[in-house]
Design an enzyme around this catalytic site. Structure first.
Site, PDB file in Angstrom:
ATOM      1  N   ASP A   1       0.840  -1.189   0.000  1.00 10.07           N
ATOM      2  CA  ASP A   1       0.000   0.000   0.000  1.00 10.07           C
ATOM      3  C   ASP A   1       0.881   1.247   0.000  1.00 10.07           C
ATOM      4  OD1 ASP A   1      -2.183  -1.659   0.171  1.00 10.07           O
ATOM      5  OD2 ASP A   1      -2.524  -1.306   2.314  1.00 10.07           O
ATOM      6  N   ARG A   2       0.353   2.310  -0.568  1.00  5.06           N
ATOM      7  CA  ARG A   2       1.094   3.569  -0.608  1.00  5.06           C
ATOM      8  C   ARG A   2       1.519   4.011   0.790  1.00  5.06           C
ATOM      9  NH1 ARG A   2      -1.256   9.147  -3.412  1.00  5.06           N
ATOM     10  NH2 ARG A   2       0.624  10.400  -3.153  1.00  5.06           N
TER      11      ARG A   2
END
Length: 325
Positions: A149-150
């Site tokens: 995930d970012r």
């Protein structure tokens, strides 16, 4: 990959775009022709790739093929002249390198910082993969093995050879890799070791954002959590991924009543606001991919790599004082 062009027009005539003839190497073999063309013809819309396949302009060994054809070593592919969409320099990914944990001729393992997407899309112009490709223009092959995930920091694997990519994907498919994360949750965590098995359903919001919810009939998902340290209002956990679903750790914890500190999608929003107030002690999600174990795709040796907890996370733990356990 070797290239040769059609006959060059006489110098008295303006040069016209030429078809290319490409000989497929062992490293490139095994991939579908449509995927190969999308990588080779960067900037060409997918719709155009499929159009030239349907029209027979793409040939393999002088014959027509459909989009499902898998390339073999030695195949001669004719790629027709294609116009690459012009991109403004403002949208081009700036070259960037990241902290390297391990690198050889087959693999690149980096320590991804929080806040950086792994690839472009969903409102993000570019990510780690685009930046690394821009920084390494001579790299013949560079692909993500998996994703983070970012908002998550930590170990990210990239393959420098197709054989390494397919090998590692197979290891992950059969559960031979071991991925572990460090996360800080809000709440009174009780168990030293706890299994959470909740089915996860992925959907897209009207704004195009990916979200996940616990739902009957969803994908089978399994995470094991080990208690490392505990405070009055927080607990530091190690998460072992037994399956690799989107947002799995975040949703398993939030749905069990223990949201991750700083999680802006599934967390405790009042707590997050308090932590960030006036440049507060935690301005990111506390989730870090700190360890991964796998078999090296070439040597066959067991690799166990680690990435230390980022400084901002360590500082926040220190700010909590002496742990209760």
């Amino acid at each position: 990959m070797t290239l040769q062009n059609d006959v060059v027009p006489p110098s008295s005539q303006p040069a016209a775009p030429q078809a290319q003839f490409v000989t497929i190497t062992e490293e490139e073999a095994g991939q579908r022709i449509d995927n190969y063309l999308m990588r080779t013809c960067k900037g060409v819309p997918k719709s155009h790739i499929y159009r030239i396949l349907r029209s027979g302009e793409v040939r393999v060994n002088k014959g027509r093929v459909d989009q499902l054809y898998r390339l073999e070593s030695g195949d001669l592919v004719r790629i027709p002249p294609v116009r690459v969409a012009e991109k403004s320099t403002s949208n081009a990914a700036p070259g960037a390198e990241f902290k390297i944990v391990f690198e050889d001729n087959h693999l690149l393992v980096i320590d991804k910082p929080a806040g950086v997407a792994v690839h472009g899309g969903s409102g993000v112009s570019y990510g780690v993969i685009e930046q690394l490709r821009a920084a390494r223009p001579d790299a013949k092959f560079l692909e993500l093995v998996h994703r983070l995930d970012r908002e998550t920091s930590g170990l990210l694997l990239l393959a420098k050879k197709r054989s390494a990519l397919t090998n590692l994907h197979e290891q992950m498919r059969v559960g031979q890799t071991d991925k572990r994360y460090l996360t800080l949750v809000s709440g009174d965590w009780q168990h030293k070791r706890q299994h959470i098995k909740l089915p996860l359903h992925k959907y897209t919001t009207p704004e195009g954002e990916r979200r996940v919810v616990v739902q009957a009939g969803g994908m089978e998902s399994h995470t094991i959590f080990n208690l490392l340290r505990k405070w009055e209002k927080f607990a530091l956990l190690e998460a072992e991924l037994k399956t690799g679903r989107t947002h799995q750790i975040r949703v398993h914890l939030a749905s069990s009543g223990f949201p991750i500190a700083g999680d802006d999608k599934y967390g405790d929003f009042a707590l997050n606001k308090q932590l960030q107030k006036a440049g507060g002690p935690l301005r990111r999600m506390f989730l870090h991919a700190y360890q991964i174990t796998f078999t090296h795709p070439d040597s066959g040796k067991t690799m166990s790599l680690k990435a230390a907890l980022p400084a901002e996370c360590e500082r926040f733990l220190v700010s909590l004082g002496k742990p209760l356990a």
